[in-house]
Design an enzyme around this catalytic site. Sequence first.
Site, PDB file in Angstrom:
ATOM      1  CD  GLU A  71       0.555  -1.376   7.865  1.00  0.00           C
ATOM      2  OE1 GLU A  71       0.546  -0.560   8.915  1.00  0.00           O
ATOM      3  OE2 GLU A  71       1.080  -1.243   6.654  1.00  0.00           O
ATOM      4  CG  ASP A 125       0.601  -3.797   2.352  1.00  0.00           C
ATOM      5  OD1 ASP A 125       0.704  -4.712   3.206  1.00  0.00           O
ATOM      6  OD2 ASP A 125       1.390  -3.024   1.771  1.00  0.00           O
ATOM      7  CG  ASP A 143      -0.356   0.050   2.537  1.00  0.00           C
ATOM      8  OD1 ASP A 143       0.704  -0.405   2.673  1.00  0.00           O
ATOM      9  OD2 ASP A 143      -1.233  -0.043   3.544  1.00  0.00           O
ATOM     10  CB  SER A 144       4.423   1.789  -0.303  1.00  0.00           C
ATOM     11  OG  SER A 144       4.728   0.404  -0.882  1.00  0.00           O
ATOM     12  CE  LYS A 164       3.324  -5.656   3.845  1.00  0.00           C
ATOM     13  NZ  LYS A 164       2.947  -4.589   4.402  1.00  0.00           N
ATOM     14  CD  GLU A 202       8.219   0.066   7.692  1.00  0.00           C
ATOM     15  OE1 GLU A 202       7.085  -0.524   7.156  1.00  0.00           O
ATOM     16  OE2 GLU A 202       8.495   1.078   7.170  1.00  0.00           O
TER      17      GLU A 202
HETATM   18  O1  KIV Z   1       3.623  -1.086   1.632  1.00  0.00           O
HETATM   19  C1  KIV Z   1       4.896  -1.524   1.546  1.00  0.00           C
HETATM   20  O2  KIV Z   1       5.550  -1.147   0.700  1.00  0.00           O
HETATM   21  C2  KIV Z   1       5.316  -2.082   2.616  1.00  0.00           C
HETATM   22  C3  KIV Z   1       6.946  -2.243   2.754  1.00  0.00           C
HETATM   23  C4  KIV Z   1       7.590  -1.141   3.554  1.00  0.00           C
HETATM   24  C5  KIV Z   1       7.267  -3.612   3.607  1.00  0.00           C
HETATM   25  O3  KIV Z   1       4.506  -2.447   3.584  1.00  0.00           O
END
Ligand code: KIV
Length: 264
Positions: free
Chosen positions: A114, A84, A45-46, A112, A181
């Site tokens: 969080e 994510d 989600d970056s 993934k 992280e």
């Molecule tokens: O969203 C993302 O790119 C991440 C990485 C920073 C691990 O979660």
Amino acid sequence: MAKVTLKTLADMKQSGEKFTSLTAYDATLAHLVSSQGVEVILVGDSLGNVIQGKNSTVPVTVDDMCYHTRCVTRAAHDAMIMVDLPFASYATKEQAVANAAKIMQAGAEVVKLEGEGWLPPIVAHLRQQGIPVCVHMGLTPQFVNVFGGYKVQGREQERANSMIQAAIDLQASGAAMLLLECVPSDLAREITKAVDIPVIGIGAGNATDGQILVVHDMLHLTPGRKPKFVKNYMAGAASPQEAVAQYVAEVKEGTFPAPEHSFN
Ligand code: KIV
């Protein structure tokens, strides 16, 4: 490279071979990283920051994640695809399954999430529905407004102990992987030893089983100051392909991350 699965990563942990991961959000990046032997592609989600130009991951939606996942799957070759679940899309078991199902049907092989101590029931429920989960712990960017910034996590003994316990509980609930992280290297080493499932690190030292970076950061495409854990692999590389190949080589031989990319 044969098709990478969770079993591949578990075997690599057992044998002590490090695995590599990079983000990708489209077919070009997916081809770039998978063709250089990166085992895990994260549709992170970056993308809210590096693709959409937003100032956090909070505005990213499930539909955004599905769109980018479909783009990546067309060129991911043998890499495993992890995606994510975005901000507040897994607050309840029901919501988590409904949103994770959309993301799996778009092409994810692992989702993934969080968080830490509150996640075991959600992880167990997703696993029961056939959805493998990686849990992202430590600095969790979806929680930036709670943390009040992007800060190293686990420096205080109490927080470090609670992260170790959470890792053990998450494994017991059925988590397939963990991602740490911005945590001190010693804590990351302890968590990696405490669980049998593969642990990926970013800003977590070189003792984790695998490493991940945001591809735009390591290719030096993002403007401004970079976090300490980022290395510019374009310095000295003749092409993005060479930069990714160098990252893979350094992770495998254990020279990345070096102490200057890690926290004590
Ligand atoms: O969203 C993302 O790119 C991440 C990485 C920073 C691990 O979660």
